[in-house]
Enzyme design. Structure first.
Site, PDB file in Angstrom:
ATOM      1  N   ASP A 110       0.861  -1.178   0.000  1.00 42.19           N
ATOM      2  CA  ASP A 110       0.000   0.000   0.000  1.00 42.19           C
ATOM      3  C   ASP A 110       0.903   1.236   0.000  1.00 42.19           C
ATOM      4  O   ASP A 110       1.904   1.288   0.708  1.00 42.19           O
ATOM      5  CB  ASP A 110      -0.883  -0.039   1.256  1.00 42.19           C
ATOM      6  CG  ASP A 110      -1.902   1.077   1.297  1.00 42.19           C
ATOM      7  OD1 ASP A 110      -3.067   0.801   1.013  1.00 42.19           O
ATOM      8  OD2 ASP A 110      -1.522   2.220   1.632  1.00 42.19           O
ATOM      9  N   ASN A 118      -2.960  13.038  -3.701  1.00 49.58           N
ATOM     10  CA  ASN A 118      -4.169  13.480  -4.404  1.00 49.58           C
ATOM     11  C   ASN A 118      -4.625  14.849  -3.927  1.00 49.58           C
ATOM     12  O   ASN A 118      -5.014  15.715  -4.724  1.00 49.58           O
ATOM     13  CB  ASN A 118      -5.294  12.457  -4.203  1.00 49.58           C
ATOM     14  CG  ASN A 118      -5.134  11.225  -5.073  1.00 49.58           C
ATOM     15  OD1 ASN A 118      -4.582  11.296  -6.164  1.00 49.58           O
ATOM     16  ND2 ASN A 118      -5.607  10.094  -4.591  1.00 49.58           N
ATOM     17  N   HIS A 123      -5.579  14.587  -8.568  1.00 52.13           N
ATOM     18  CA  HIS A 123      -5.743  13.182  -8.924  1.00 52.13           C
ATOM     19  C   HIS A 123      -4.929  12.759 -10.150  1.00 52.13           C
ATOM     20  O   HIS A 123      -4.466  11.612 -10.194  1.00 52.13           O
ATOM     21  CB  HIS A 123      -7.222  12.869  -9.126  1.00 52.13           C
ATOM     22  CG  HIS A 123      -7.991  12.827  -7.841  1.00 52.13           C
ATOM     23  ND1 HIS A 123      -8.011  11.719  -7.012  1.00 52.13           N
ATOM     24  CD2 HIS A 123      -8.749  13.753  -7.222  1.00 52.13           C
ATOM     25  CE1 HIS A 123      -8.760  11.965  -5.950  1.00 52.13           C
ATOM     26  NE2 HIS A 123      -9.217  13.202  -6.052  1.00 52.13           N
ATOM     27  N   ASP A 127      -2.714   9.474 -10.188  1.00 48.25           N
ATOM     28  CA  ASP A 127      -2.754   8.422 -11.201  1.00 48.25           C
ATOM     29  C   ASP A 127      -1.362   8.139 -11.752  1.00 48.25           C
ATOM     30  O   ASP A 127      -0.972   6.981 -11.950  1.00 48.25           O
ATOM     31  CB  ASP A 127      -3.692   8.815 -12.349  1.00 48.25           C
ATOM     32  CG  ASP A 127      -5.154   8.780 -11.944  1.00 48.25           C
ATOM     33  OD1 ASP A 127      -5.472   8.221 -10.871  1.00 48.25           O
ATOM     34  OD2 ASP A 127      -5.995   9.319 -12.706  1.00 48.25           O
ATOM     35  N   GLU A 153      -4.904   2.552  -3.793  1.00 45.00           N
ATOM     36  CA  GLU A 153      -3.441   2.438  -3.789  1.00 45.00           C
ATOM     37  C   GLU A 153      -2.965   1.096  -3.245  1.00 45.00           C
ATOM     38  O   GLU A 153      -1.795   0.937  -2.896  1.00 45.00           O
ATOM     39  CB  GLU A 153      -2.838   3.578  -2.951  1.00 45.00           C
ATOM     40  CG  GLU A 153      -3.121   3.506  -1.460  1.00 45.00           C
ATOM     41  CD  GLU A 153      -4.422   4.162  -1.041  1.00 45.00           C
ATOM     42  OE1 GLU A 153      -4.512   4.585   0.120  1.00 45.00           O
ATOM     43  OE2 GLU A 153      -5.339   4.250  -1.874  1.00 45.00           O
TER      44      GLU A 153
END
Length: 231
Positions: A110, A118, A123, A127, A153
């Site tokens: 993670d 973010n 965002h 990404d 994630e």
């Protein structure tokens, strides 16, 4: 209503020729006329046959093209059904299905503080971070290992036939690969790290995931950017 006979005229011409042939009193003119009629219909028959063959060849070519397109569509749909649209790795259903069929070890990883990326950078930057993370992890994994995105994630690595200690070493290598160099995303240099939990994968993939998740929680609670092995 009777079916249309494409060669009805040829049949009639052949019957008329047989009558001439069977007539012992038929003259040379009768034979020439019968032969001329047969030749005319034979040439038409050849033309029709060529036309039908040509149409059949075109339809076969069109059918082959259609089958090729359908095959490509089926492959694309199969890929989209089993892969994550952003990162290109296996999606949750597909990686879980692989895990249920194998024995070895799993690594649940993670991204640390991903929400901050973010929130602070947007965002699109998040990404780009996920895509770069995927690239680095895949570059580190052995050929037989499989990577899947569970969502957000969180990622799962399935390591067929790997012992727990070997998987822990691999997880540490992945962690170093991620944290070793800053990520460049959206014009920003980001310090990205991961936490990971490692567990044995035996007959029950769900139990392996739960064990790895508990180990991941300890890694997060212990300061992040670390690997913990299931107890």
């Amino acid at each position: 209503m009777s079916d249309f006979d494409l060669f009805a005229m040829e049949t009639l011409a052949a019957d008329a020729s047989r009558q001439v042939l069977a007539n012992p009193h038929a003259s040379a003119a009768d034979y020439r006329q019968a032969l001329g009629t047969l030749l005319t219909h034979f040439e038409r028959l050849v033309r029709e046959t060529r036309r039908m063959i040509s149409q059949s060849d075109r339809r076969e070519a069109e059918m082959n093209q259609l089958n090729a397109r359908l095959g490509e569509l089926a492959r694309r749909l199969q890929y989209e059904a089993t892969h994550d649209g952003l990162t290109g790795v296996l999606n949750r259903a597909a990686i879980t299905d692989r895990a249920e069929q194998l024995m070895g070890a799993v690594i649940l990883l993670d991204i640390d503080h991903f929400k901050r990326i973010n929130d602070h950078h947007g965002h699109p930057c998040g990404d780009a971070t996920l895509i770069e993370l995927t690239r680095r992890v895949l570059a580190t994994l052995p050929a037989e290992a499989m990577l899947g995105r569970l969502g957000g994630e969180e990622f799962l690595v399935v390591c067929p036939g790997m012992r727990l200690g070997e998987a822990a070493i691999l997880a540490e290598t992945v962690r170093e690969q991620v944290a070793g160099q800053p990520f460049t995303a959206g014009g920003h240099a980001l310090a990205v790290s991961i936490s990971a939990g490692v567990a044995l994968l035996m007959a029950d993939a769900h139990s392996a995931y739960q064990s790895a998740d508990a180990a991941l929680y300890r890694a997060k609670s212990g300061g992040r950017n670390r690997v913990e092995v299931a107890r």
